[in-house]
Scaffold this motif. Structure first.
Motif, mmCIF file in Angstrom:
data_model
loop_
_atom_site.group_PDB
_atom_site.id
_atom_site.type_symbol
_atom_site.label_atom_id
_atom_site.label_comp_id
_atom_site.label_asym_id
_atom_site.label_seq_id
_atom_site.Cartn_x
_atom_site.Cartn_y
_atom_site.Cartn_z
ATOM 1 N N LEU B 134 48.755 51.364 36.265
ATOM 2 C CA LEU B 134 48.285 51.731 34.936
ATOM 3 C C LEU B 134 47.157 50.795 34.511
ATOM 4 O O LEU B 134 46.144 51.222 33.952
ATOM 5 C CB LEU B 134 49.446 51.646 33.937
ATOM 6 N N ALA B 135 47.332 49.511 34.817
ATOM 7 C CA ALA B 135 46.326 48.526 34.430
ATOM 8 C C ALA B 135 45.002 48.801 35.138
ATOM 9 O O ALA B 135 43.934 48.711 34.526
ATOM 10 C CB ALA B 135 46.820 47.119 34.747
ATOM 11 N N VAL B 136 45.070 49.166 36.411
ATOM 12 C CA VAL B 136 43.833 49.429 37.158
ATOM 13 C C VAL B 136 43.065 50.582 36.511
ATOM 14 O O VAL B 136 41.865 50.486 36.254
ATOM 15 C CB VAL B 136 44.141 49.758 38.640
ATOM 16 N N VAL B 137 43.776 51.672 36.208
ATOM 17 C CA VAL B 137 43.104 52.819 35.592
ATOM 18 C C VAL B 137 42.591 52.438 34.207
ATOM 19 O O VAL B 137 41.448 52.737 33.851
ATOM 20 C CB VAL B 137 44.062 54.025 35.493
ATOM 21 N N ALA B 138 43.437 51.738 33.442
ATOM 22 C CA ALA B 138 43.045 51.395 32.074
ATOM 23 C C ALA B 138 41.814 50.496 32.072
ATOM 24 O O ALA B 138 40.865 50.728 31.316
ATOM 25 C CB ALA B 138 44.209 50.706 31.357
ATOM 26 N N VAL B 139 41.806 49.501 32.947
ATOM 27 C CA VAL B 139 40.662 48.581 32.975
ATOM 28 C C VAL B 139 39.391 49.327 33.384
ATOM 29 O O VAL B 139 38.321 49.131 32.798
ATOM 30 C CB VAL B 139 40.940 47.383 33.912
ATOM 31 N N SER B 140 39.513 50.231 34.368
ATOM 32 C CA SER B 140 38.341 51.044 34.736
ATOM 33 C C SER B 140 37.854 51.828 33.532
ATOM 34 O O SER B 140 36.650 51.953 33.296
ATOM 35 C CB SER B 140 38.688 52.021 35.860
ATOM 36 N N GLY B 141 38.820 52.385 32.798
ATOM 37 C CA GLY B 141 38.473 53.152 31.600
ATOM 38 C C GLY B 141 37.799 52.280 30.556
ATOM 39 O O GLY B 141 36.826 52.683 29.923
ATOM 40 N N ILE B 142 38.320 51.075 30.377
ATOM 41 C CA ILE B 142 37.720 50.169 29.397
ATOM 42 C C ILE B 142 36.274 49.879 29.790
ATOM 43 O O ILE B 142 35.356 49.971 28.971
ATOM 44 C CB ILE B 142 38.524 48.853 29.299
ATOM 45 N N PHE B 143 36.063 49.597 31.075
ATOM 46 C CA PHE B 143 34.693 49.327 31.528
ATOM 47 C C PHE B 143 33.779 50.531 31.261
ATOM 48 O O PHE B 143 32.657 50.377 30.791
ATOM 49 C CB PHE B 143 34.670 48.984 33.020
ATOM 50 N N ALA B 144 34.279 51.728 31.552
ATOM 51 C CA ALA B 144 33.452 52.927 31.376
ATOM 52 C C ALA B 144 33.086 53.106 29.906
ATOM 53 O O ALA B 144 31.918 53.330 29.567
ATOM 54 C CB ALA B 144 34.187 54.153 31.903
ATOM 55 N N MET B 145 34.081 53.001 29.041
ATOM 56 C CA MET B 145 33.835 53.213 27.609
ATOM 57 C C MET B 145 32.932 52.113 27.049
ATOM 58 O O MET B 145 32.047 52.360 26.236
ATOM 59 C CB MET B 145 35.155 53.218 26.837
ATOM 60 N N GLN B 146 33.182 50.879 27.486
ATOM 61 C CA GLN B 146 32.348 49.763 27.052
ATOM 62 C C GLN B 146 30.902 50.017 27.413
ATOM 63 O O GLN B 146 30.000 49.739 26.625
ATOM 64 C CB GLN B 146 32.750 48.473 27.775
ATOM 65 N N SER B 147 30.692 50.515 28.625
ATOM 66 C CA SER B 147 29.307 50.651 29.062
ATOM 67 C C SER B 147 28.613 51.732 28.241
ATOM 68 O O SER B 147 27.437 51.609 27.942
ATOM 69 C CB SER B 147 29.236 50.940 30.559
ATOM 70 N N LEU B 148 29.375 52.766 27.831
ATOM 71 C CA LEU B 148 28.775 53.774 26.951
ATOM 72 C C LEU B 148 28.439 53.147 25.602
ATOM 73 O O LEU B 148 27.371 53.384 25.034
ATOM 74 C CB LEU B 148 29.732 54.947 26.759
ATOM 75 N N GLY B 149 29.372 52.352 25.090
ATOM 76 C CA GLY B 149 29.126 51.658 23.828
ATOM 77 C C GLY B 149 27.927 50.733 23.939
ATOM 78 O O GLY B 149 27.109 50.627 23.033
ATOM 79 N N LEU B 150 27.834 50.078 25.103
ATOM 80 C CA LEU B 150 26.726 49.139 25.320
ATOM 81 C C LEU B 150 25.375 49.838 25.259
ATOM 82 O O LEU B 150 24.396 49.248 24.796
ATOM 83 C CB LEU B 150 26.851 48.484 26.692
ATOM 84 N N ILE B 151 25.331 51.073 25.763
ATOM 85 C CA ILE B 151 24.047 51.793 25.730
ATOM 86 C C ILE B 151 23.580 51.908 24.285
ATOM 87 O O ILE B 151 22.420 51.640 23.971
ATOM 88 C CB ILE B 151 24.179 53.188 26.380
ATOM 89 N N ILE B 152 24.519 52.266 23.417
ATOM 90 C CA ILE B 152 24.156 52.330 21.991
ATOM 91 C C ILE B 152 23.808 50.930 21.503
ATOM 92 O O ILE B 152 22.802 50.721 20.838
ATOM 93 C CB ILE B 152 25.329 52.882 21.167
ATOM 94 N N GLY B 153 24.638 49.978 21.870
ATOM 95 C CA GLY B 153 24.413 48.600 21.438
ATOM 96 C C GLY B 153 23.066 48.074 21.907
ATOM 97 O O GLY B 153 22.445 47.249 21.249
ATOM 98 N N SER B 154 22.627 48.550 23.066
ATOM 99 C CA SER B 154 21.368 48.047 23.625
ATOM 100 C C SER B 154 20.155 48.634 22.934
ATOM 101 O O SER B 154 19.085 48.062 22.974
ATOM 102 C CB SER B 154 21.280 48.405 25.112
ATOM 103 N N THR B 155 20.326 49.814 22.340
ATOM 104 C CA THR B 155 19.152 50.533 21.866
ATOM 105 C C THR B 155 19.052 50.654 20.351
ATOM 106 O O THR B 155 17.953 50.569 19.814
ATOM 107 C CB THR B 155 19.134 51.956 22.457
ATOM 108 N N ALA B 156 20.165 50.872 19.674
ATOM 109 C CA ALA B 156 20.084 51.172 18.245
ATOM 110 C C ALA B 156 19.488 49.988 17.489
ATOM 111 O O ALA B 156 19.761 48.836 17.804
ATOM 112 C CB ALA B 156 21.464 51.499 17.705
ATOM 113 N N SER B 157 18.648 50.299 16.477
ATOM 114 C CA SER B 157 17.999 49.191 15.787
ATOM 115 C C SER B 157 18.769 48.756 14.551
ATOM 116 O O SER B 157 18.553 47.672 14.049
ATOM 117 C CB SER B 157 16.565 49.561 15.422
ATOM 118 N N SER B 158 19.663 49.611 14.061
ATOM 119 C CA SER B 158 20.449 49.162 12.913
ATOM 120 C C SER B 158 21.843 49.751 12.995
ATOM 121 O O SER B 158 22.062 50.782 13.612
ATOM 122 C CB SER B 158 19.781 49.602 11.614
#
Lengths: 308, 714
Positions: B134-158
């Motif tokens: 469960l941890a392996v799948v969950a951690v993979s999921g966390i990484f995936a979701m984080q990276s999507l969030g990061l895309i917004i975090g990397s680009t949005a100006s406000s």
């Protein structure tokens, strides 16, 4: 050795040319000031040196290195206090120093920096609970975490009260005594005069004068001003006879105001004679104010505008 | 130094999160509140279903934390010009971003641990779940979701522009992934969109673990998530802006668009890659103490079977030395025989009334669960005789790509019937009944629909009957049936006919049907028809099990004690059959009819007996998915009934092996050179005692062991 060498620096923002071909050198161990009104291009110039902005043309060398080609080596050598340093609201003072220290190969101990900047008692305070002066001292301490050879301070005392400003000035002078090279920008005349070994005056993207503050003033040919108040009205002709006096303003129509304004090219000749004059006319000296010309006068003379 | 910087920045970020009440609320308190709510609303059902709810909550918490909490700190740091302070230091951008990912990882792990602990406590869940997986799948999921969030975090100006973008990413995922709304309510076109969303994969992976599908079912989702994470992270780095005013060069934008396309296309790419990778390779050697080949009347002893590339390559007497690198399967104490088949199933339902899926799984997942159940019972080939056609085709395609742990699947299309004919009465609830049934009144419309279906299905089924007892319905016109049979044959498709009475059988056989489903439960099939069937080699799939199931239900007999039932059929399905008020009502009402059901079973058993005597091809089919006829266990019930009819165990086994494979058009059902390596091993000798099939030891399909007792014990 040359710490910083800038040649023909040009930086545009869209249609606006912020820096129009600026050149200067900073020797190791000196405090070099960029003085100018807001919008003169000071911040843009230092941001190019820090590597924050890419110039459109011109060359920059920091200890012989190009800050873009050798970005990381240069970043290791310089300590930067950017204009309006902001940190996360909920970070503690000590954490911020530890954190930024970890980004460098070489770093000074946090305790030492806290002591150096007088923030020992604030070590565990959150950033958003610090006063403006404390925040600026922290920003300065952060600029020193990597024990840099060159410290760049962009408007370090902007918006601070007189007391905090004085504290910061002492710290900056301490930097010089530690052998650091300092590049600082300011729009405070007295700050430049007090701290800087050499000052470049910038206006509208250009350097319009560059020398030691004393030379700048001396070369500008500006006159010192003397205000003298006595208990007895004396006519302006008397003052005009004093040596080296170029001009006198003695509001004669107001008999209650017993103040005269003199402009002189040589204070050392004028002031002793002035005191003699008062004695011989049995006038008692109530107030004497002497103002040497400042860099502001230099600026006004060079640009025909007031410094704001 | 880099590691130290990474670690320190991560720790500082975590501490900052915990000092910020607002951040703490959104990262920890909010998902926890949701978990309470869901636990309160959906906290019923069997253990696996409750665990599924937990998996859903964990997935939602991961998505919310990843998308919102990875984006907002970065954006506000950019907005407040804090990022510039980092830019003048030598810290690499990747390290900075990574530290944000890692700190959110720690916070999210804490959150989901709390969610799981809270829900497990409220729902009184035993810790039956493999937490490491469960941890392996969950951690993979966390990484995936984080990276999507990061895309917004990397680009949005406000922050003000970041939140709506995050919502835009988050809402479709929540709505279309099956996290909140069951797949059943989502139109098929939107379900396809869901396939592209990382949350769909996350939920799939987490559920696979919590319901005990095993690691195999979670591998693909995990890979998809990790790829999303890697691409997303790269994307975030490429697009990163230190300051709100910064503009991006066109080249970077193009690269980013390319990366995004790769991320979105990933499920498809990974499917193709994985099916290539999963293709069986190398040699497997089976030492069989006893071997029944699916056709012979005798059992061979001490045989070595060589399996190569998923097929049976060679069969040799004695225990022959295995080549180097071969995988060896010792079955010296066991009997090896071909995998069994079920030629009449409805994968879409469980064998109870009520929902066609369990709470916490989608309809498609329910189908996959039932298919795994077949494997557990030694069944390696099934024929779907009427299911939601779009869904079952999707499942079949995944099975054929080798991506599903499932028996081989053969599909007849939606059932052709008369307007309001059988089985329309069972699909009154369907949004689009044509997915299940095609009601045709004229030969030309029947032919047109058949032509269209022929592109995707493996065979055709039609209903020709009027019902019996209190359930009657209109029968298809004879000329429509004739047209269907003729058209199916001209397109090279086998057509099988559901019949209710001897008269129906007679007509269907005369018109040239390839197979008869059910036969007649009400009257004896006449001699001439039986002879014609034998002569034309018409297949007879008597589905005695489904009538036996009805009989058991009405008689109130225990069905839990049939082999495999407890293991394969979810507890809630079994409970619903005993507890539903209408079952009690029906029992009350039907007690009087019990003798009638017993009679019906007897009538068709007699039909089967006579058909067998004539030498007709009898094929094992159960009609599973009807009440008390469960997917998998019913095959053994059917074989026992065939033995009861009078077939010897070998003939009964043929009905489920070689006869069945022939009828389904599969190159299987026999252990012979060149056949697909679909085999099972049991303790004892089922050719002497059919009950030996209950002592199943392993199941192989295409050369791969898909279930084994040993693996279960481990």
């Amino acid at each position: 050795m040359v710490a910083v060498k800038v040649e023909g620096l040009v930086k545009r923002y869209g249609q606006v040319v912020a820096v129009k071909g600026v050149s200067f050198e900073i020797a190791e161990g000196e405090i070099f000031g960029l003085l100018g009104p807001n919008g003169a291009g000071k911040t843009t110039t230092v941001e190019c040196i820090e590597g924050l902005r890419v110039p459109d043309s011109g060359t920059i060398q920091v200890f012989g290195l190009n800050p873009f080609a050798n970005s990381n080596s240069v970043k290791e050598l310089i300590g930067v206090q950017i204009q309006v340093t902001a940190l996360p609201a909920k970070i503690r003072v000590k954490e911020a120093l530890d954190l930024f220290g970890s980004f460098y190969r070489r770093c000074r101990s946090t305790d030492e920096l806290l002591k150096w900047s007088g923030l020992e008692e604030m070590a565990n305070r959150l950033y958003d609970t610090l006063s403006g002066g404390q925040k600026q001292r922290l920003a300065l301490a952060l600029a020193l975490v990597n024990d840099p050879k060159l410290v760049i301070l962009d408007e370090p005392t902007s918006g601070l009260d007189a007391h905090s400003r004085r504290q910061l000035h002492e710290l900056i002078l301490k930097l010089k005594s530690e052998g650091k090279t300092v590049l600082l920008t300011t729009h405070y005349i007295e700050e430049a005069e007090r701290l800087c070994d050499r000052v470049a005056i910038m206006d509208e993207g250009k350097i319009i004068a560059l020398d030691t503050p004393q030379n700048l003033i001396a070369q500008s040919g500006e006159l010192s001003r003397v205000e003298v108040t006595t208990d007895k009205f004396l006519p302006s002709e008397l003052f005009a006879q004093l040596p080296a006096v170029a001009m006198v303003d003695c509001p004669s129509d107001d008999r209650d105001r017993k103040t005269a304004y003199l402009w002189t090219s040589d204070l050392s000749k004028t002031v002793p004679e002035l005191l003699e004059l008062l004695k011989s006319h049995q006038a008692t000296l109530q107030n004497l104010f002497v103002a040497r010309p400042t860099l502001e006068d230099v600026f006004i003379r060079l640009t025909g505008r007031k410094f704001d | 130094m880099l590691i130290a910087a990474l670690w320190r920045n991560t720790l500082v970020n975590v501490r900052i999160t915990f000092r910020d009440r607002q951040a703490l609320f959104w990262s920890v308190a909010f998902p926890l509140g949701f978990a309470f709510l869901f636990a309160a609303i959906f906290g019923k059902g069997a253990v696996q279903e409750r665990w599924s709810i937990v998996a859903q909550m964990v997935a939602i918490a991961i998505a919310a934390n990843g998308i919102f909490n990875a984006a907002t700190p970065l954006v506000s740091m950019r907005e407040l010009k804090i990022l510039r302070r980092y830019k003048v230091t030598p810290i690499p951008l990747t390290l900075l971003l990574l530290s944000f990912v890692l700190s959110q990882l720690l916070v999210t792990i804490l959150t989901i641990a709390l969610v799981i602990a809270t829900m497990a406590a409220i729902l009184k869940l035993p810790l039956t779940v493999n937490l490491a997986q469960l941890a392996v799948v969950a951690v993979s999921g966390i990484f995936a979701m984080q990276s999507l969030g990061l895309i917004i975090g990397s680009t949005a100006s406000s922050t003000r522009s970041a939140v709506p973008i995050a919502e835009l990413l988050f809402m479709p995922m929540i709505l279309l992934s099956g996290a909140t709304i069951p797949e059943y309510f989502i139109p098929a076109s939107l379900q396809k969109v869901g396939e592209f969303l990382p949350l769909t994969h996350l939920i799939r992976g987490l559920k696979a673990i919590v319901v005990g599908k095993g690691w195999d079912a979670a591998v693909l989702p995990t890979i998809a998530l990790l790829a999303t994470a890697a691409f997303g992270f790269w994307f975030a780095v490429a697009l990163f802006r230190w300051e709100p005013e910064e503009k991006l060069p066109t080249q970077v934008k193009l690269k980013a668009a390319f990366a995004l396309m790769l991320v979105l296309a990933f499920p498809k790419i990974s499917d193709a890659t994985l099916s290539f990778l999963l293709k069986p390779r190398g040699t497997t050697v089976i030492y069989a103490g006893k071997l029944w080949d699916g056709k012979s009347d005798f059992v061979r002893e001490q045989v070595t079977v060589f399996v190569r590339n998923g097929q049976i390559a060679q069969i040799r007497n004695g225990f022959v030395k295995a080549p180097k690198f071969a995988r060896i399967i010792e079955a010296k104490q066991l009997t090896v025989l071909p995998g069994l088949g079920d030629a009449h199933v409805h994968i879409g339902s469980d064998g109870s009334f009520g929902l066609n899926f369990q709470v916490g799984e989608s309809e498609q997942e329910a189908m996959e669960r039932r298919l795994r159940g077949y494997l557990r019972c030694g069944v390696t080939m099934v024929k779907s005789c009427g299911d939601n056609i779009d869904q079952i085709l999707r499942v079949r395609d995944r099975e054929r790509q080798g991506l599903l742990t499932s028996p081989r699947l053969v599909i007849v299309g939606p059932t052709f019937t008369a307007p309001k004919g059988h089985p329309t009465e069972l699909f009154f609830w369907a949004k689009d009944i044509s997915q299940y049934v095609r009601q045709v009144d004229k030969p030309d419309e029947a032919v047109a629909q058949l032509e269209d279906l022929a592109k995707s299905v493996d065979g055709i089924k039609a209903v020709y009957g009027k019902g019996f007892g209190w359930l009657t319905y209109p029968r298809m016109k004879r000329e429509v049936l004739a047209a269907l049979i003729e058209k199916a044959h001209s397109l090279g498709l086998k057509i099988t006919i559901h019949t209710d009475s001897a008269e129906d059988v007679q007509t269907a056989v005369e018109l040239g049907a390839d197979g008869i489903e059910h036969g007649s439960f009400v009257d004896p099939i006449d001699e001439a028809t039986l002879n014609l069937m034998a002569q034309r080699k018409t297949v007879f799939v008597p589905t005695l099990s489904v009538v036996e199931g009805m009989r058991k239900l009405i008689a109130g007999e225990n069905f839990d004690n049939e082999p495999f039932v407890r293991e394969v059929v979810p507890e809630s399905v079994r409970k619903s059959l005993d507890e539903a008020f209408w079952v009690a009502m029906m029992r009350q009402r039907a007690k009087r009819e019990l003798w009638l059901w017993e009679e019906r079973l007897k009538v068709n058993m007699e039909n089967v007996r006579r058909a067998h005597q004539i030498g007709m091809l009898i094929v094992c089919g159960t009609d599973s998915g009807n009440m008390v006829t469960f997917h998998g266990p019913s095959v053994l019930r059917e074989l026992k009934l065939l033995v009861k009819v009078g077939l010897n165990p070998v003939d009964a086994l043929k009905a489920a092996t070689s006869n069945c494979a022939q009828w389904l058009g599969l190159n299987a059902g026999e252990i012979a050179e060149g056949k697909l390596a679909d085999m099972i091993a049991v303790e004892g000798d089922p050719t002497k005692d059919i009950e030996a099939l209950a002592k199943l030891r392993w199941v192989m399909k295409g050369g791969q062991i898909l279930w084994s007792e040993k693996a279960t014990k481990e």
